[in-house]
Design an enzyme around this catalytic site. Structure first.
Site, mmCIF file in Angstrom:
data_model
loop_
_atom_site.group_PDB
_atom_site.id
_atom_site.type_symbol
_atom_site.label_atom_id
_atom_site.label_comp_id
_atom_site.label_asym_id
_atom_site.label_seq_id
_atom_site.Cartn_x
_atom_site.Cartn_y
_atom_site.Cartn_z
ATOM 1 N N ASN A 32 0.830 -1.214 0.000
ATOM 2 C CA ASN A 32 0.000 0.000 0.000
ATOM 3 C C ASN A 32 0.864 1.263 0.000
ATOM 4 O OD1 ASN A 32 -2.233 -1.680 0.214
ATOM 5 N ND2 ASN A 32 -2.522 -1.310 2.412
ATOM 6 N N ALA A 92 -6.719 1.821 4.203
ATOM 7 C CA ALA A 92 -5.347 2.203 3.839
ATOM 8 C C ALA A 92 -5.025 3.658 4.172
ATOM 9 C CB ALA A 92 -5.110 1.946 2.353
ATOM 10 N N ALA A 93 -5.776 4.249 5.080
ATOM 11 C CA ALA A 93 -5.565 5.667 5.374
ATOM 12 C C ALA A 93 -4.144 5.935 5.882
ATOM 13 C CB ALA A 93 -6.589 6.140 6.395
ATOM 14 N N GLY A 94 -3.704 5.158 6.849
ATOM 15 C CA GLY A 94 -2.355 5.341 7.385
ATOM 16 C C GLY A 94 -1.283 5.057 6.354
ATOM 17 N N ASP A 95 -1.512 4.052 5.514
ATOM 18 C CA ASP A 95 -0.524 3.708 4.485
ATOM 19 C C ASP A 95 -0.412 4.811 3.447
ATOM 20 O OD1 ASP A 95 -0.135 1.283 5.767
ATOM 21 O OD2 ASP A 95 -1.673 0.270 4.582
ATOM 22 N N SER A 100 -8.129 9.072 0.633
ATOM 23 C CA SER A 100 -8.161 7.603 0.610
ATOM 24 C C SER A 100 -9.367 7.028 1.355
ATOM 25 C CB SER A 100 -6.869 7.019 1.192
ATOM 26 O OG SER A 100 -6.858 7.094 2.602
ATOM 27 N N GLY A 145 -11.524 -0.215 -0.412
ATOM 28 C CA GLY A 145 -10.347 -0.975 -0.799
ATOM 29 C C GLY A 145 -9.073 -0.367 -0.258
#
Length: 312
Positions: free
Chosen positions: A42, A248-251, A281, A286
């Site tokens: 990610n 995937a917010a942190g990624d 994001s 997803g």
């Protein structure tokens, strides 16, 4: 300058339901999807979609999921020469339940991701020493992460460590981390205190600075992020948006942060940009599928700047 991401590649099995089931309970869900992910993948794609030159170091199985992940990474313009295939372990998988509020609950089976050991990193010194920045997470072998951080530090390469999933880390590893990027929960676990507010996050950050981390960046969701380092404490405001899926917010934040830093931005500028990427994001479902491209982020920031100027 290039970004080297050392980390996990998983196939995510995503179930959408109004809420997560209780123990022993069976619920009907609203949807299911196979989605490429893993925190390493990610973060690599997040940076690549913004225009970064990204090399990924990781491991997958010799199976359909592994082949699919390699193909996807190549399509996303991530260099895959250092993603190896395991002879004995399956590709990592993640089981993800996303509820009606967009919050997620995740179980990861790491598989081939944890096969990479310190000796594998020693063979990649040329790749790591030639990076502009090295990005890591904690879905891989911890001793391998420590070796990579020490190697990067030795060659003067800055290291971003996203400490997720949260676990206690050695002072040796922390001493070689340039930027540590936990969320509030992870910051509390690392520092051994409860983090319920921005003030608590600053307390946790200062504890980690004492352990050798150079810059703490605590992500605060819609509230933005808190930077704490030798220069003091700065709260960089976020961009409140309606969350659909926070997988995937942190990624996305970490990939964007890495790219901005290699572009020569100040830490405050890089964090503001990364906040915008994270906000975008969570508006899509997803993991990799939710990661924005540069033109989307630039338009989002222009719109936000216009709104701010009208409020003044």
């Amino acid at each position: 300058m290039s970004i080297v991401v050392i980390g996990s590649l998983n196939m995510d099995m995503v179930v959408r339901a109004e809420r997560a089931p209780e123990a022993g309970e069976t619920l009907f869900g609203q949807g299911f999807a196979l989605s490429p992910g893993g925190k390493g993948a990610n973060q690599a794609v997040a940076a690549a979609r913004l225009g970064a030159d990204v090399t990924m170091i990781g491991r997958v199985g010799k199976d359909a999921f592994g082949s699919g992940l390699l193909e996807i990474m190549e399509q996303e313009q991530v260099h895959t020469a250092y993603i190896s295939q395991s002879e004995s372990q399956a590709t990592g998988v993640a089981s993800i339940v996303v509820d009606g509020a967009g919050e997620n609950r995740i179980i990861v089976v790491p598989g081939a991701n944890v096969e990479m050991k310190p000796e594998d990193i020693e063979a990649l010194v040329t790749v790591i020493s030639g990076a502009g920045i090295v990005v890591m997470q904690l879905e891989t072998d911890l001793a391998m992460c420590e070796s990579a951080a020490v190697m990067a530090f030795r060659h003067g390469i800055p290291v971003i460590l996203n400490p997720a999933p949260a676990q206690l880390l050695s002072d040796k590893l922390l001493h070689h981390v340039t930027y540590l990027t936990p969320n509030e929960t992870e910051a509390g676990i690392l520092a051994g205190i409860s983090v319920e507010s921005v003030e608590d996050a600053e307390r946790a950050a200062r504890i980690m600075l004492q352990k050798g981390v150079q810059h703490m960046i605590v992500t605060l969701g819609s509230k933005g992020a808190l930077i704490v380092d030798a220069a003091g404490s700065r709260h960089v405001q976020g961009f409140p948006v309606q969350a659909v899926d926070t997988v995937a917010a942190g990624d996305s934040f970490n990939g964007a942060l890495a790219w901005q830093l290699t572009c020569g931005r100040t830490l405050e500028e890089a964090v503001r940009f990364a906040n915008a990427v994270g906000a975008l994001s969570v508006g899509k479902t997803g993991a990799i599928a939710s990661l924005p491209r540069l033109e989307e982020v630039e338009q989002f920031l222009r719109t936000a700047a216009n709104a701010e100027s009208h409020e003044q």
